[in-house]
Design an enzyme around this catalytic site. Structure first.
Site, PDB file in Angstrom:
ATOM      1  N   LYS A  73       0.790  -1.205  -0.135  1.00 53.87           N
ATOM      2  CA  LYS A  73      -0.316   0.012   0.461  1.00 53.87           C
ATOM      3  C   LYS A  73       0.526   1.340  -0.328  1.00 53.87           C
ATOM      4  CE  LYS A  73      -4.426  -2.053   2.067  1.00 53.87           C
ATOM      5  NZ  LYS A  73      -5.125  -1.724   3.529  1.00 53.87           N
ATOM      6  N   ASP A 109     -10.124   3.020   2.635  1.00 50.05           N
ATOM      7  CA  ASP A 109     -10.564   1.707   3.271  1.00 50.05           C
ATOM      8  C   ASP A 109     -11.165   2.501   4.852  1.00 50.05           C
ATOM      9  OD1 ASP A 109      -8.674  -0.253   2.894  1.00 50.05           O
ATOM     10  OD2 ASP A 109      -6.602   0.844   3.482  1.00 50.05           O
TER      11      ASP A 109
END
Length: 286
Positions: A73, A109
């Site tokens: 990420k 997220d």
């Protein structure tokens, strides 16, 4: 699940290391089938340190995009041609759209967690939160909460330096670091309206567990306890919180919503999120 492929079918996938346990494949393919979209979603192991090589390969092989999990990420951030506001704020990318040779980085997220909270009738604005953990999940949750007007976010972590580093990323000064010992947790819980576990404590297959739940007794009456873990559906933390009369929520809705929002980016299609929640939740319960 029957997946029908055509010469026109566009490819999507999730990358990570490890990644074969990921629920992204059944979640996305079920959505694609239900929506009648001509895409297929795959699972691609990519070792740590090879995000750049994978990005080149994905472009060459004609992928429409991919999701990323640990450990890619943060590594993807400098490789993107463009970042959305959340990816830039978190310093992490979990969704990459590939168009005309360019890579567009997104992060869904925090938005996924926010939507799961709103479903429970909890608006972060003006509320005080207690977060357990200071890793990537905590960063997305904490910064999204502050962005949405949370009155305060206390970040408790076993390594105080990590909590302090996360709080230093908050431009508003409403995030405060704290320890993970019993006294620190109880003190932080006293003023918290919502507690969120962002650690792996309580997850299936994880050896480490909470050794003490007395901090739950310090929460105000009516406080909510959230656990980002979805397997098991009810962790020991949630069971102990429910026994004390607190409302509880696991991480299933967050996982589903972040996938829905990622698919919107991939396909440039608006998707009604709530029907997808009802469709996909059983896939996480099996």
């Amino acid at each position: 699940m029957k997946v029908e492929l055509r010469n026109t079918t566009k490819k999507l996938c999730v990358i990570g290391d490890p990644v074969m346990h990921s629920k992204s494949l059944p979640l996305h393919n079920t959505m694609l089938q239900a929506l009648g979209l001509d895409y297929v979603y795959l699972c691609q192991p990519v070792p740590a340190g090879q995000a750049a090589q994978w990005l080149s390969a994905a472009k060459f092989c004609g992928y429409a995009g991919f999701n990323a999990t640990i450990p890619h990420k943060q590594a993807l951030v400098p490789l993107m041609d463009s970042l959305d506001e959340d990816a830039r704020m978190y310093g992490a990318v979990n969704t990459v759209c590939l168009r005309d040779g360019r890579a567009y980085g997104h992060n869904t997220d925090g938005r996924g967690f926010l939507q799961s909270l709103l479903d429970q009738g909890v608006d972060p604005a003006g509320r005080r939160f207690l977060l357990l953990g200071a890793g990537g999940a905590a960063r997305a949750v904490a910064l999204k909460l502050v962005q949405q007007g949370a009155a305060g976010v206390t970040v408790c972590n076993r390594t105080p330096e990590h909590a302090a580093a996360l709080c230093a990323q908050d431009p508003t000064g409403r995030m405060v670091p704290a320890g993970f010992d019993r006294e620190s947790l109880c003190r932080a819980a006293e003023g918290a309206e919502v507690l969120v576990n962002c650690t792996s404590l309580g997850m299936t297959g994880v050896e480490a567990q909470f050794s003490d739940f007395s901090f739950l007794d310090a929460l105000p009456e009516g406080a909510m306890v959230c656990d980002l873990i979805y397997a098991p559906a009810q962790t020991r933390l949630l069971a102990e919180a429910a026994r004390r009369g607190h409302r509880t929520m696991n991480g299933a809705a967050m996982l589903i919503y972040q996938a829905v929002f990622a698919l919107e980016h991939f396909t440039d299609t608006h998707i009604e999120a709530r029907p997808m929640l009802d469709l996909l939740r059983p896939l996480l319960e099996g």
